[in-house]
Design an enzyme around this catalytic site. Structure first.
Site, short mmCIF file in Angstrom:
data_model
loop_
_atom_site.label_atom_id
_atom_site.label_comp_id
_atom_site.label_asym_id
_atom_site.label_seq_id
_atom_site.Cartn_x
_atom_site.Cartn_y
_atom_site.Cartn_z
N GLY A 92 21.84 -5.63 -10.23
CA GLY A 92 22.96 -5.92 -9.33
C GLY A 92 24.28 -6.12 -10.03
O GLY A 92 25.28 -5.47 -9.68
N GLU A 93 24.33 -6.99 -11.04
CA GLU A 93 25.59 -7.33 -11.67
C GLU A 93 25.87 -6.65 -13.01
O GLU A 93 27.01 -6.26 -13.28
CB GLU A 93 25.69 -8.85 -11.87
CG GLU A 93 25.80 -9.65 -10.57
CD GLU A 93 24.47 -9.88 -9.91
OE1 GLU A 93 23.43 -9.60 -10.55
OE2 GLU A 93 24.44 -10.35 -8.76
N PRO A 94 24.88 -6.49 -13.91
CA PRO A 94 25.18 -5.92 -15.23
C PRO A 94 25.92 -4.59 -15.22
O PRO A 94 26.81 -4.38 -16.04
CB PRO A 94 23.78 -5.78 -15.87
CG PRO A 94 22.96 -6.84 -15.22
CD PRO A 94 23.46 -6.91 -13.80
N PRO A 95 25.62 -3.64 -14.30
CA PRO A 95 26.32 -2.35 -14.35
C PRO A 95 27.83 -2.44 -14.09
O PRO A 95 28.52 -1.43 -14.29
CB PRO A 95 25.62 -1.53 -13.25
CG PRO A 95 24.27 -2.14 -13.12
CD PRO A 95 24.51 -3.61 -13.32
N VAL A 96 28.33 -3.59 -13.64
CA VAL A 96 29.79 -3.72 -13.48
C VAL A 96 30.49 -3.46 -14.81
O VAL A 96 31.58 -2.89 -14.86
CB VAL A 96 30.14 -5.13 -12.95
CG1 VAL A 96 31.64 -5.33 -12.93
CG2 VAL A 96 29.58 -5.32 -11.55
#
Length: 323
Positions: free
Chosen positions: A215-219
Protein backbone atom coordinates in the site's frame (compact mmCIF):
# COMPACT_ATOMS: atom_id res chain seq x y z
CA UNK A 1 -0.13 -3.53 8.09
CA UNK A 2 -3.91 -3.32 8.09
CA UNK A 3 -4.40 -5.86 5.28
CA UNK A 4 -2.20 -8.48 6.90
CA UNK A 5 -3.59 -8.00 10.41
CA UNK A 6 -7.12 -8.22 8.99
CA UNK A 7 -6.23 -11.47 7.19
CA UNK A 8 -4.85 -12.91 10.42
CA UNK A 9 -7.96 -11.89 12.34
CA UNK A 10 -10.13 -13.48 9.64
CA UNK A 11 -8.08 -16.68 9.93
CA UNK A 12 -8.70 -16.68 13.69
CA UNK A 13 -12.44 -16.26 13.10
CA UNK A 14 -12.39 -19.06 10.50
CA UNK A 15 -10.73 -21.44 12.99
CA UNK A 16 -13.46 -20.71 15.53
CA UNK A 17 -16.14 -21.24 12.87
CA UNK A 18 -14.59 -24.59 11.94
CA UNK A 19 -14.76 -25.68 15.58
CA UNK A 20 -18.47 -24.79 15.74
CA UNK A 21 -19.31 -26.66 12.53
CA UNK A 22 -17.13 -29.73 13.22
CA UNK A 23 -19.95 -31.66 15.07
CA UNK A 24 -22.18 -31.44 11.98
CA UNK A 25 -19.77 -32.96 9.42
CA UNK A 26 -21.28 -36.44 9.70
CA UNK A 27 -24.76 -35.05 9.07
CA UNK A 28 -23.46 -33.04 6.12
CA UNK A 29 -21.90 -36.19 4.64
CA UNK A 30 -25.21 -38.02 5.04
CA UNK A 31 -27.15 -35.18 3.38
CA UNK A 32 -24.68 -35.18 0.48
CA UNK A 33 -25.09 -38.94 0.05
CA UNK A 34 -28.89 -38.55 -0.11
CA UNK A 35 -28.39 -36.10 -2.96
CA UNK A 36 -25.98 -38.58 -4.64
CA UNK A 37 -23.09 -36.17 -4.35
CA UNK A 38 -19.54 -37.51 -4.28
CA UNK A 39 -18.56 -35.27 -1.37
CA UNK A 40 -20.17 -32.63 0.79
CA UNK A 41 -19.40 -28.97 0.28
CA UNK A 42 -19.57 -25.80 2.37
CA UNK A 43 -23.31 -25.32 1.75
CA UNK A 44 -24.03 -28.85 2.97
CA UNK A 45 -22.11 -28.21 6.19
CA UNK A 46 -23.98 -24.97 6.87
CA UNK A 47 -27.37 -26.60 6.14
CA UNK A 48 -26.43 -29.47 8.44
CA UNK A 49 -25.55 -26.98 11.15
CA UNK A 50 -28.99 -25.42 11.02
CA UNK A 51 -30.78 -28.76 10.63
CA UNK A 52 -28.90 -30.48 13.44
CA UNK A 53 -29.67 -27.93 16.13
CA UNK A 54 -32.57 -27.90 18.56
CA UNK A 55 -35.93 -26.97 16.93
CA UNK A 56 -37.11 -23.40 17.41
CA UNK A 57 -33.54 -22.40 18.32
CA UNK A 58 -31.52 -20.28 15.94
CA UNK A 59 -27.88 -21.43 16.07
CA UNK A 60 -25.14 -18.85 16.54
CA UNK A 61 -22.64 -19.39 13.76
CA UNK A 62 -21.07 -15.96 14.00
CA UNK A 63 -17.47 -15.68 15.20
CA UNK A 64 -15.00 -12.91 15.92
CA UNK A 65 -11.27 -13.00 15.38
CA UNK A 66 -8.67 -11.03 17.31
CA UNK A 67 -5.03 -11.17 16.28
CA UNK A 68 -2.01 -10.33 18.43
CA UNK A 69 1.16 -10.47 16.30
CA UNK A 70 4.57 -11.79 17.14
CA UNK A 71 7.03 -9.01 17.98
CA UNK A 72 9.14 -9.84 14.95
CA UNK A 73 6.05 -9.57 12.72
CA UNK A 74 5.91 -5.84 13.44
CA UNK A 75 8.88 -5.16 11.18
CA UNK A 76 10.07 -6.59 7.89
CA UNK A 77 11.61 -5.20 4.74
CA UNK A 78 10.06 -4.59 1.34
CA UNK A 79 12.23 -4.15 -1.72
CA UNK A 80 11.67 -2.53 -5.06
CA UNK A 81 13.16 -0.40 -7.80
CA UNK A 82 11.82 1.99 -10.42
CA UNK A 83 13.16 3.72 -13.51
CA UNK A 84 11.47 6.63 -15.29
CA UNK A 85 11.99 8.68 -18.44
CA UNK A 86 10.80 12.30 -18.48
CA UNK A 87 10.47 14.87 -21.25
CA UNK A 88 10.31 18.62 -20.52
CA UNK A 89 9.37 21.70 -22.52
CA UNK A 90 12.14 24.21 -21.76
CA UNK A 91 9.89 27.15 -22.68
CA UNK A 92 6.72 26.38 -20.71
CA UNK A 93 8.15 24.07 -18.06
CA UNK A 94 5.60 21.37 -18.81
CA UNK A 95 6.83 17.83 -18.18
CA UNK A 96 5.63 14.46 -19.41
CA UNK A 97 6.48 11.05 -18.01
CA UNK A 98 7.17 8.92 -21.07
CA UNK A 99 8.15 5.66 -19.42
CA UNK A 100 8.09 4.06 -15.96
CA UNK A 101 8.93 0.51 -15.00
CA UNK A 102 8.54 -0.74 -11.43
CA UNK A 103 9.78 -3.95 -9.89
CA UNK A 104 8.38 -4.74 -6.45
CA UNK A 105 9.10 -7.71 -4.24
CA UNK A 106 5.85 -8.61 -2.51
CA UNK A 107 6.62 -12.35 -2.24
CA UNK A 108 3.62 -14.57 -3.13
CA UNK A 109 0.60 -12.36 -3.80
CA UNK A 110 -2.57 -12.82 -1.82
CA UNK A 111 -4.41 -11.23 -4.74
CA UNK A 112 -2.32 -10.09 -7.75
CA UNK A 113 -5.02 -7.71 -8.99
CA UNK A 114 -5.15 -5.95 -5.62
CA UNK A 115 -1.35 -5.80 -5.34
CA UNK A 116 -0.96 -4.33 -8.83
CA UNK A 117 -3.65 -1.75 -8.11
CA UNK A 118 -2.00 -0.80 -4.82
CA UNK A 119 1.42 -0.40 -6.45
CA UNK A 120 0.13 1.66 -9.38
CA UNK A 121 -2.09 3.81 -7.16
CA UNK A 122 0.68 4.52 -4.66
CA UNK A 123 3.06 5.47 -7.49
CA UNK A 124 0.55 7.90 -9.01
CA UNK A 125 -0.06 9.39 -5.58
CA UNK A 126 3.68 9.97 -5.23
CA UNK A 127 3.77 11.36 -8.76
CA UNK A 128 1.35 14.07 -7.71
CA UNK A 129 3.49 14.91 -4.70
CA UNK A 130 6.61 15.17 -6.86
CA UNK A 131 5.22 17.20 -9.76
CA UNK A 132 1.81 18.76 -9.18
CA UNK A 133 0.21 19.06 -5.76
CA UNK A 134 1.39 22.41 -4.42
CA UNK A 135 -0.24 24.15 -1.46
CA UNK A 136 -0.39 27.92 -1.93
CA UNK A 137 -0.73 30.15 1.14
CA UNK A 138 -1.32 33.89 1.45
CA UNK A 139 1.97 35.18 2.92
CA UNK A 140 0.29 37.91 4.95
CA UNK A 141 -2.78 36.10 6.31
CA UNK A 142 -1.76 32.45 6.06
CA UNK A 143 -4.98 31.70 4.15
CA UNK A 144 -4.99 28.59 1.98
CA UNK A 145 -5.30 29.72 -1.65
CA UNK A 146 -5.23 26.34 -3.42
CA UNK A 147 -8.75 25.32 -2.46
CA UNK A 148 -9.98 23.78 -5.73
CA UNK A 149 -8.74 22.06 -8.87
CA UNK A 150 -8.06 25.40 -10.56
CA UNK A 151 -5.22 26.02 -8.16
CA UNK A 152 -4.50 22.57 -6.72
CA UNK A 153 -3.66 19.93 -9.31
CA UNK A 154 -4.01 16.27 -8.36
CA UNK A 155 -2.84 13.73 -10.96
CA UNK A 156 -5.24 12.96 -13.79
CA UNK A 157 -5.26 10.35 -16.54
CA UNK A 158 -3.04 12.58 -18.69
CA UNK A 159 -0.30 12.41 -16.05
CA UNK A 160 -0.03 8.62 -16.17
CA UNK A 161 3.20 7.46 -17.88
CA UNK A 162 2.70 6.67 -21.55
CA UNK A 163 4.38 3.31 -20.96
CA UNK A 164 3.70 1.97 -17.48
CA UNK A 165 5.09 -1.47 -16.55
CA UNK A 166 4.77 -3.09 -13.13
CA UNK A 167 6.58 -6.34 -12.35
CA UNK A 168 5.71 -8.22 -9.16
CA UNK A 169 8.47 -10.61 -8.11
CA UNK A 170 9.27 -13.01 -5.29
CA UNK A 171 12.84 -12.61 -3.98
CA UNK A 172 12.55 -14.53 -0.74
CA UNK A 173 15.32 -16.94 -1.72
CA UNK A 174 17.74 -14.03 -2.25
CA UNK A 175 17.27 -12.30 1.10
CA UNK A 176 20.10 -11.87 3.60
CA UNK A 177 19.63 -11.39 7.34
CA UNK A 178 20.53 -7.79 8.18
CA UNK A 179 20.36 -8.29 11.94
CA UNK A 180 16.77 -7.16 12.54
CA UNK A 181 15.55 -10.74 12.81
CA UNK A 182 18.01 -11.39 15.62
CA UNK A 183 17.12 -8.16 17.42
CA UNK A 184 13.36 -8.70 17.22
CA UNK A 185 13.77 -12.37 18.11
CA UNK A 186 15.70 -11.33 21.23
CA UNK A 187 12.95 -8.91 22.20
CA UNK A 188 10.38 -11.71 21.78
CA UNK A 189 12.17 -13.63 24.54
CA UNK A 190 13.13 -10.67 26.75
CA UNK A 191 9.90 -8.67 27.08
CA UNK A 192 7.75 -11.49 28.58
CA UNK A 193 10.33 -11.92 31.33
CA UNK A 194 9.91 -8.23 32.18
CA UNK A 195 6.17 -8.68 32.73
CA UNK A 196 4.95 -7.55 29.30
CA UNK A 197 1.88 -9.55 28.31
CA UNK A 198 2.48 -11.29 25.02
CA UNK A 199 0.55 -14.29 23.77
CA UNK A 200 0.71 -14.70 19.97
CA UNK A 201 -2.39 -15.93 18.20
CA UNK A 202 -2.71 -19.47 16.83
CA UNK A 203 -2.50 -18.47 13.17
CA UNK A 204 0.56 -16.28 13.74
CA UNK A 205 3.47 -16.61 11.31
CA UNK A 206 5.98 -14.21 9.83
CA UNK A 207 3.32 -12.88 7.47
CA UNK A 208 0.09 -14.01 5.88
CA UNK A 209 1.36 -16.70 3.48
CA UNK A 210 4.64 -14.71 3.29
CA UNK A 211 2.95 -11.80 1.51
CA UNK A 212 4.11 -8.22 1.99
CA UNK A 213 2.54 -4.81 2.21
CA UNK A 214 1.99 -3.04 -1.12
CA UNK A 215 0.00 0.00 0.00
CA UNK A 216 2.52 2.64 1.07
CA UNK A 217 6.09 1.63 0.04
CA UNK A 218 5.54 2.15 -3.74
CA UNK A 219 4.95 5.87 -3.11
CA UNK A 220 8.74 6.18 -2.98
CA UNK A 221 9.06 4.99 -6.58
CA UNK A 222 7.83 8.40 -7.75
CA UNK A 223 11.21 9.80 -6.75
CA UNK A 224 12.55 8.23 -9.95
CA UNK A 225 10.49 10.84 -11.83
CA UNK A 226 12.07 13.69 -9.87
CA UNK A 227 15.54 12.25 -10.55
CA UNK A 228 14.77 11.99 -14.26
CA UNK A 229 13.43 15.55 -14.21
CA UNK A 230 16.67 16.72 -12.59
CA UNK A 231 18.73 15.09 -15.34
CA UNK A 232 16.51 16.75 -17.95
CA UNK A 233 17.05 20.16 -16.36
CA UNK A 234 20.80 19.55 -16.21
CA UNK A 235 20.77 18.63 -19.91
CA UNK A 236 19.87 22.26 -20.70
CA UNK A 237 23.27 23.27 -19.29
CA UNK A 238 21.87 26.16 -17.26
CA UNK A 239 22.26 24.64 -13.80
CA UNK A 240 25.30 23.64 -11.80
CA UNK A 241 24.79 19.97 -10.79
CA UNK A 242 26.55 20.56 -7.47
CA UNK A 243 24.24 23.41 -6.53
CA UNK A 244 20.96 22.32 -8.10
CA UNK A 245 18.28 21.46 -5.54
CA UNK A 246 15.02 20.28 -7.06
CA UNK A 247 11.95 21.77 -5.39
CA UNK A 248 9.12 19.47 -4.39
CA UNK A 249 6.65 19.60 -5.96
CA UNK A 250 8.53 20.56 -9.11
CA UNK A 251 5.65 22.27 -10.92
CA UNK A 252 5.88 23.66 -14.49
CA UNK A 253 6.57 27.10 -12.99
CA UNK A 254 9.57 25.70 -11.12
CA UNK A 255 10.86 23.83 -14.17
CA UNK A 256 10.65 26.94 -16.35
CA UNK A 257 12.44 28.94 -13.65
CA UNK A 258 15.29 26.44 -13.76
CA UNK A 259 15.49 26.20 -17.55
CA UNK A 260 15.26 29.99 -18.03
CA UNK A 261 17.96 30.73 -15.43
CA UNK A 262 20.29 33.43 -16.76
CA UNK A 263 18.57 33.53 -20.17
CA UNK A 264 17.66 36.86 -21.73
CA UNK A 265 15.45 35.62 -24.56
CA UNK A 266 13.95 32.52 -26.14
CA UNK A 267 17.00 31.89 -28.31
CA UNK A 268 19.17 31.43 -25.27
CA UNK A 269 16.68 29.03 -23.71
CA UNK A 270 16.43 26.95 -26.88
CA UNK A 271 20.18 27.13 -27.47
CA UNK A 272 19.75 28.34 -31.06
CA UNK A 273 22.18 31.20 -30.48
CA UNK A 274 25.62 29.54 -30.53
CA UNK A 275 27.23 32.47 -28.74
CA UNK A 276 24.83 32.46 -25.78
CA UNK A 277 24.18 28.74 -25.54
CA UNK A 278 25.79 27.40 -22.35
CA UNK A 279 28.20 24.50 -22.54
CA UNK A 280 27.01 21.22 -21.00
CA UNK A 281 28.06 20.86 -17.40
CA UNK A 282 29.73 17.69 -16.18
CA UNK A 283 27.57 16.04 -13.56
CA UNK A 284 29.25 13.78 -11.04
CA UNK A 285 25.82 12.81 -9.73
CA UNK A 286 24.41 11.31 -12.91
CA UNK A 287 23.65 7.57 -13.01
CA UNK A 288 26.75 5.42 -13.32
CA UNK A 289 28.88 7.55 -11.02
CA UNK A 290 30.05 5.79 -7.86
CA UNK A 291 29.51 7.64 -4.62
CA UNK A 292 30.49 6.65 -1.13
CA UNK A 293 27.55 5.52 0.98
CA UNK A 294 27.16 5.78 4.76
CA UNK A 295 29.69 3.70 6.66
CA UNK A 296 28.88 1.11 9.30
CA UNK A 297 29.89 3.70 11.90
CA UNK A 298 26.67 5.56 11.07
CA UNK A 299 24.42 2.53 10.51
CA UNK A 300 25.09 0.55 13.71
CA UNK A 301 24.24 3.36 16.19
CA UNK A 302 21.03 4.03 14.28
CA UNK A 303 20.07 0.33 14.38
CA UNK A 304 20.74 0.08 18.12
CA UNK A 305 18.87 3.32 18.89
CA UNK A 306 15.87 2.16 16.84
CA UNK A 307 15.85 -1.20 18.62
CA UNK A 308 15.91 0.45 22.07
CA UNK A 309 13.15 2.93 21.24
CA UNK A 310 11.05 0.22 19.60
CA UNK A 311 11.37 -2.08 22.60
CA UNK A 312 10.35 0.70 25.00
CA UNK A 313 7.28 1.56 22.93
CA UNK A 314 6.31 -2.09 22.60
CA UNK A 315 6.76 -2.62 26.36
CA UNK A 316 4.35 0.23 27.08
CA UNK A 317 1.80 -1.13 24.61
CA UNK A 318 1.97 -4.65 25.97
CA UNK A 319 1.58 -3.43 29.55
CA UNK A 320 -1.66 -1.72 28.58
CA UNK A 321 -4.58 -4.16 29.20
CA UNK A 322 -6.39 -5.17 26.03
CA UNK A 323 -10.10 -4.50 25.76
Amino acid sequence: TTSEQTCFAMAEAALKMAEKLAPFLKLAKKMAAEKKKAAYDWQDVVKAGFKGTTPFWVPDFSTMGFYRPEIRDLMYETYGAAVSEVEIDVLTGESKVLFTQIMFDCAPCLNPAVDLGQIEGAYVMGLGQMLLEQRLLDPSRGELLSTNTWTYKPPTISDIPETFIVNVVDLRDQEANNGWDWIMGGLSRTLPSLGAYHKPSKSGSRSMKSSRATGEPPVLFAYSVLSALRNAVLATGRQDPKKLVMPVPCTPEEVSRLTWAGAKDVKEVLGTDSKSAPAPVKDDYLPGKKRAGPGMGMVLPFVLLTAVVGSCVYYVIMRTPSM
